[in-house]
Design an enzyme around this catalytic site. Structure first.
Site, PDB file in Angstrom:
ATOM      1  N   GLY A 257       0.824  -1.201   0.000  1.00 45.56           N
ATOM      2  CA  GLY A 257       0.000   0.000   0.000  1.00 45.56           C
ATOM      3  C   GLY A 257       0.859   1.253   0.000  1.00 45.56           C
TER       4      GLY A 257
ATOM      5  N   PHE B 113       1.639   9.411   3.912  1.00 48.53           N
ATOM      6  CA  PHE B 113       2.833   9.542   4.740  1.00 48.53           C
ATOM      7  C   PHE B 113       3.852   8.451   4.506  1.00 48.53           C
ATOM      8  CE2 PHE B 113      -0.657  11.425   7.222  1.00 48.53           C
ATOM      9  CZ  PHE B 113      -0.249  12.741   7.093  1.00 48.53           C
TER      10      PHE B 113
ATOM     11  N   VAL C 180       4.906   4.284   2.754  1.00 46.61           N
ATOM     12  CA  VAL C 180       4.611   3.049   2.033  1.00 46.61           C
ATOM     13  C   VAL C 180       4.419   1.928   3.046  1.00 46.61           C
ATOM     14  CG1 VAL C 180       5.520   1.449   0.315  1.00 46.61           C
ATOM     15  CG2 VAL C 180       6.077   3.880   0.187  1.00 46.61           C
ATOM     16  N   VAL C 181       3.518   1.029   2.746  1.00 49.17           N
ATOM     17  CA  VAL C 181       3.288  -0.100   3.638  1.00 49.17           C
ATOM     18  C   VAL C 181       3.833  -1.369   2.982  1.00 49.17           C
ATOM     19  CG1 VAL C 181       1.583  -1.438   4.900  1.00 49.17           C
ATOM     20  CG2 VAL C 181       1.219   0.996   4.519  1.00 49.17           C
TER      21      VAL C 181
ATOM     22  N   ASP D 249     -10.931   9.637  10.420  1.00 46.38           N
ATOM     23  CA  ASP D 249     -10.825   9.217   9.021  1.00 46.38           C
ATOM     24  C   ASP D 249     -11.331   7.792   8.852  1.00 46.38           C
ATOM     25  OD1 ASP D 249     -10.346   9.548   6.358  1.00 46.38           O
ATOM     26  OD2 ASP D 249      -8.189   9.207   6.470  1.00 46.38           O
TER      27      ASP D 249
END
Ligand SMILES: *[C@@H]1O[C@H](CO)[C@@H](O)[C@H](O)[C@H]1NC(C)=O
Ligand SMILES: *[C@@H]1O[C@H](CO)[C@@H](O)[C@H](O)[C@H]1NC(C)=O
Ligand SMILES: *[C@@H]1O[C@H](CO)[C@@H](O)[C@H](O)[C@H]1NC(C)=O
Ligand SMILES: *[C@@H]1O[C@H](CO)[C@@H](O)[C@H](O)[C@H]1NC(C)=O
Length: 958
Positions: A618, A622, A624-625, A740
């Site tokens: 992902g 802020f 990258v995963v 969110d």
């Protein structure tokens, strides 16, 4: 445990080495330059500060200069002085770990200390004798011991907060009597810190005490009577472990300054006192999850300030009040299901009778609904009117309500063998059909009113009737009086023979039962059983005795995935010139559970194959995963901030995320397993959610070759999300607002249970406030209007977003889609229009759902709930607890549907064979099956099997 200690030792010795040279410098300074150079700070105070710094694993976070000894003169960060003496240490939320010096109380002039929300461990220092201390905050740490003299001599104490610490966990601890001398005390908050025993009496006499928050301990017993005079405004005693608080809540009515009262999740009994009308400042009252009984007094619901009333999961009866404020009342014994509707006159009269005998639970549980002829315990009917009240030997305590006089179809009243007091109501004489009034063997007082001919009145065995001849049944002794003596009372029940052949079977049983010799109670039991059997035949009523408790899920912590961590203690920010070369190589590995979750960047590099592009699952605002796999096979998700975006803003978000996530644990919230701050690296490690984001399963299932989610799964997901959000909002002791919530932030496990993710935007709401004007965050389409317009955020903005998620679950449409026609572009407004009629709602339902009549019924309920959640005015929206209460019964009801059976073997035939085998191996081995995931690098599954919110934002129109 042992291993953890060892690790600690290593860290400490490393820290020692680190600090040796500055220490030498310090002594040198004292010896050589004397106080002229030393500046303003008292050397003894400086020594304690230094001890404090040395006890830390990560002292660099303090940013205290190593070459100075004058915190007061040079105004070190986090230290405040009064002249040359240290008066405040404020290190809240810095991520500090380590222990505190035991002689911290040598800082005699301390008036205000803030150690809250760090990772301090070990024993709390004694604060004995700190007579200047006014404010002390220790909450949200891992202190495990409280010294017995902790509260001695704190004569000026105003605020003490020890929430969320595992203090003396194995034995528990009690609030010591010495605290009674802290007469200035205003706030005492000791939530979730292993308190045991009773509520000390003296807390009721501390006249300055305004806030008392003791939730989530193991306290028990009653609220002491002397709380009646207290000036408390906030009283939180909710969710005690074990039996919890008991007794009545009457004393609350005398605490007229109260604004917030949380008593939920205890064992309180008895009714709500009508005197509660005196609590005119009351704003919030949570009584859910107790064993309270009776009607809801009108002078509670008419309190002028009341904004929230929670009554769920009790035994409340009578009509449901119709109110404007936030009100939840599920799982009770109300006579109607619609607020405002009165009970039938018969039910009203019987409930008044029940009040007279103090609502015995066995009766109350049976007397629910609006039809006494539906099998109520002790009630028989003829021609659908109440004809018999048969409550002989029921241990009734109290008085006979005159309301019985309104049940004009009554022929038999048997209340013999109880403990009734007072007089016999005069108006019973007006009952036209009455034949038998058996009141023998009670504690009633004379006189007996004048009944008409044909009424048998039995009052023998009531000690206050001097002689049963002179005062007993003045008229119409139509049937033979019962033989004297109290032993006759059981057969008083037997005199039911006068009621005719209908009950002959019962009489037989009673006659057999008496010789068994246990007497009254056996007979009572037998007759009870008989009534139960009769009742079951008539209607299968259910007793709502399941109390919904929302555990903080301690198992999550206990079963915390073990993390492999390098022991090189290199969690310090690189660039510190004090770091020795020894940190370079990753040496032997240590495993520890819980506590401090610092993970070295090297471990994460290994886990993610040096952040290999193929492991990216992902991308977001802020960072990258990455998907990763630890040494022991545990799958993890690693969120890595990119160096380029390490703005202050990103850093703030990062810190906020750590602070929140390490404290908040719930099975419906994505857990943080660890984090890493090294050099420019800022990394967060989460549990891995194999099925990725909900949005993918709702909107992109075709692209990813997934099955559309069934309605049952969607209901489960809705409930999971509601529970997670409820916890964030109110059960996590502080109020957290997500800001969110959206379907791409809802992640799914292999069994399609949902967890709410991405707390990067969560702002810690200030204690005691749940509205905070703040910079706008969130995602268009889910934003509550007031938040979008004013930037003012409350928990109700999350409720709005939750409503939009519900709509997505129903329709399979994303919250906002520019590609849709204008009128349906914004799901929230379109859906509110579509749900106005059944036909339109049917059209709006996701075409991939198989909508049975039963499914449509629950879809309609969800649609209704979604509509409430997106109400324009925040105060018109329910809170998440309400949503949980609406959803829970739907999910329960749905459980046995065939949808489950597809999955009954746990084999997903859509998986390639290799992956299935891998899964089974993992399940057999040591690895937790749920943490095993599919290896998508082979490309056999097109879907991204893990997800982070950001990966799907494009679909959400961000
Ligand atoms: C302490 O060291 C810093 C640099 O590390 C320097 O700027 C400062 O002047 C020093 N202060 C004293 C009192 O020596
Ligand atoms: C509450 O209502 C009762 C009547 O049900 C009344 O007698 C009582 O005075 C009221 N109490 C207060 C404090 O308003
Ligand atoms: C009856 O009431 C008295 C006092 O009201 C009490 O002491 C006694 O225990 C009660 N008996 C029963 C069987 O409940
Ligand atoms: C005391 O508690 C109230 C309610 O939680 C809070 O608003 C207030 O800030 C607290 N006071 C202090 C000094 O911590």
């Amino acid at each position: 445990m042992k291993k953890k200690k060892k690790q600690k030792g290593l860290i400490n010795s490393a820290a020692m080495r680190t600090w040796t040279s500055p220490l030498l410098l310090l002594f040198c300074a004292i010896l050589c330059f004397n106080s002229a150079v030393l500046g303003d700070t008292d050397p003894n105070d400086m020594a304690i500060l230094d001890e404090f710094r040395k006890g830390l694993d990560n002292p660099e976070l303090l940013k205290w200069p190593a070459n100075s000894t004058d915190p007061c003169g040079e105004k070190w960060e986090h230290v405040f002085c009064d002249g040359s003496r240290v008066s405040q240490i404020q290190v809240a939320n810095l991520g500090l770990s380590g222990s505190l010096p035991q002689d911290l109380n040598k800082l005699e002039m301390l008036s205000n200390v803030g150690f809250q929300r760090n990772n301090f461990v070990g024993k709390l220092p004694s604060f004995s004798g700190l007579s200047n201390l006014q404010y002390a905050y220790f909450s949200g740490n891992q202190f495990d011991t409280i010294p017995s003299d902790f509260f001695v001599g704190l004569t000026n104490l105003q605020v003490m907060s020890l929430d969320e610490n595992p203090l003396n966990q194995s034995t528990g601890w009690r609030v010591p009597q010495e605290l009674a001398n802290s007469v200035q005390l205003m706030n005492l908050t000791l939530m979730n810190c292993s308190l045991v025993g009773r509520l000390p009496d003296f807390l009721g006499t501390l006249s300055n005490l305004k806030v008392l928050e003791l939730s989530y301990n193991s306290l028990s017993g009653e609220i002491p009577a002397n709380f009646a005079g207290s000036n408390l405004q906030i009283l939180w005693l909710n969710n005690q472990n074990g039996p919890g608080f008991s007794g009545s809540i009457n004393v609350i009515a005398s605490m007229t300054m109260l604004t917030d009262v949380w008593l939920h999740g205890n064992g309180f009994t008895g009714p709500i006192p009508t005197e509660i009308g005196a609590c005119t400042s009351l704003q919030q009252l949570s009584l859910n999850g107790n064993q309270l009984v009776g009607l809801i007094p009108a002078n509670l619901t008419s309190l002028p300030e009341l904004g929230s009333l929670k009554l769920d999961n009790n035994f409340f009866m009578g009509p449901i009040p119709n109110v404007k404020f936030n009100f939840s009342y599920s799982q009770n014994l109300f006579c109607q299901s619609t607020p405002g509707l009165p009970c039938s006159p018969e039910v009203t009269a019987l409930l008044e009778f029940l009040e007279g005998v103090n609502y015995p639970l066995n009766l109350a549980k049976s007397w629910s609904g609006n039809d006494p002829c539906s099998g109520w315990l002790g009630i028989s009917c003829s021609a659908n009117k109440v004809s018999d009240i048969h409550l002989a030997n029921f241990q009734l305590d109290g008085t006979i309500s005159p309301s019985l006089g309104e049940l004009d179809s009554l022929t038999n009243i048997r209340l013999n063998g109880n403990n009734l007091t007072g007089t016999i109501p005069q108006n019973l004489t007006s009952l036209k059909s009455l034949q038998m009034l058996n009141l023998s063997s009670n504690n009633l007082s004379p006189p007996v009113p004048k009944f008409g001919n044909g009424v048998t009145v039995l009052v023998d065995g009531n000690p206050l009737f001097k002689s049963s001849n002179s005062s007993g049944s003045p008229s119409g002794n139509g049937s033979p009086p019962a033989p004297g003596g109290s032993s006759s009372s059981p057969s008083g029940g037997g005199s039911g023979s006068t009621t005719g052949s209908k009950n002959s079977k019962k009489v037989n049983v009673l006659i057999i039962a008496v010789p068994i010799g246990v007497g009254v109670s056996v007979v009572g039991l037998v007759s009870l059983l008989l009534f139960c059997r009769r009742k079951r035949k008539k209607s299968a009523f259910t007793v709502p005795n399941s109390i919904v408790i929302h555990p903080r899920d301690p198992s999550d912590v206990d079963n915390m995935v073990k993390i492999v961590v390098a022991n090189n203690a290199s969690n310090s920010i690189a660039g510190s010139d004090l770091q020795s070369g020894e940190d370079g190589g990753v040496s032997k590995l240590n495993v520890f559970e819980g506590g401090n979750f610092v993970i070295s960047v090297q471990v994460l590099r290994n886990a993610t194959r040096n952040f290999a592009p193929e492991n990216v699952v992902g991308k977001g605002g802020f960072g990258v995963v990455y998907k990763g796999e630890l040494h022991d096979g545990t799958m993890i998700a690693v969120k890595r901030m990119e160096a380029a975006v390490l703005s202050n803003k990103a850093l703030d978000e990062f810190q906020a995320e750590i602070a929140v996530l390490t404290k908040v644990r719930h099975r419906n919230l994505v857990s943080i397993l660890g984090y890493c701050v090294e050099g420019n690296e800022r990394l967060l490690v989460y549990e891995y959610m194999p099925q990725g984001a909900l949005s993918q399963h709702l909107f992109q299932w075709k692209q990813h070759n997934l099955e559309p989610l069934s309605w049952k799964k969607r209901l489960n997901i809705a409930l999971d999300v509601a529970r997670g959000m409820e916890y964030l909002h109110s059960l996590a002791h502080q109020c957290f607002i997500h800001r969110d919530l959206k379907s791409s932030n809802i992640l799914l496990s292999d069994d399609y249970r949902a967890k709410v993710a991405d707390f990067g935007l969560v702002k810690l709401a200030p204690d005691g406030k749940n509205s905070v004007a703040t910079r706008l965050a969130g995602t268009f389409g889910y934003l509550a209007p007031e938040y979008a317009v004013t930037g003012k955020i409350t928990t109700k903005a999350d409720v709005f977003s939750f409503g939009v998620v519900l709509m997505e679950l129903v329709t399979g449409l994303a919250a906002l889609d520019e590609g849709r026609p204008e009128e349906s572009r914004y799901l929230a407004s379109w859906f509110c229009y579509m749900k106005t009629t059944k036909e339109k709602l049917k059209d709006a339902v996701d075409p991939s759902l198989d909508v049975t009549d039963e499914a449509f019924e629950s879809i309609s309920i969800i649609a209704e709930l979604a509509g409430h959640c997106v109400a324009r005015e925040p105060h018109q929206r329910p809170d998440m607890g309400y949503a949980v209460n609406v959803l829970a019964p739907l999910v329960d009801k749905w459980r046995p549907m065939k949808d489950d059976q597809e999955e009954c073997l746990g084999i997903d035939l859509r998986q390639p064979l290799l992956q299935m085998v891998k899964g089974w191996q993992a399940a057999d081995g040591t690895t937790d099956a749920s943490s095993v995931s599919l290896d998508d690098s082979k490309g056999s599954i097109p879907a991204r099997p893990a997800g982070f919110a950001e990966s799907f934002t494009s679909a959400d129109g961000r």
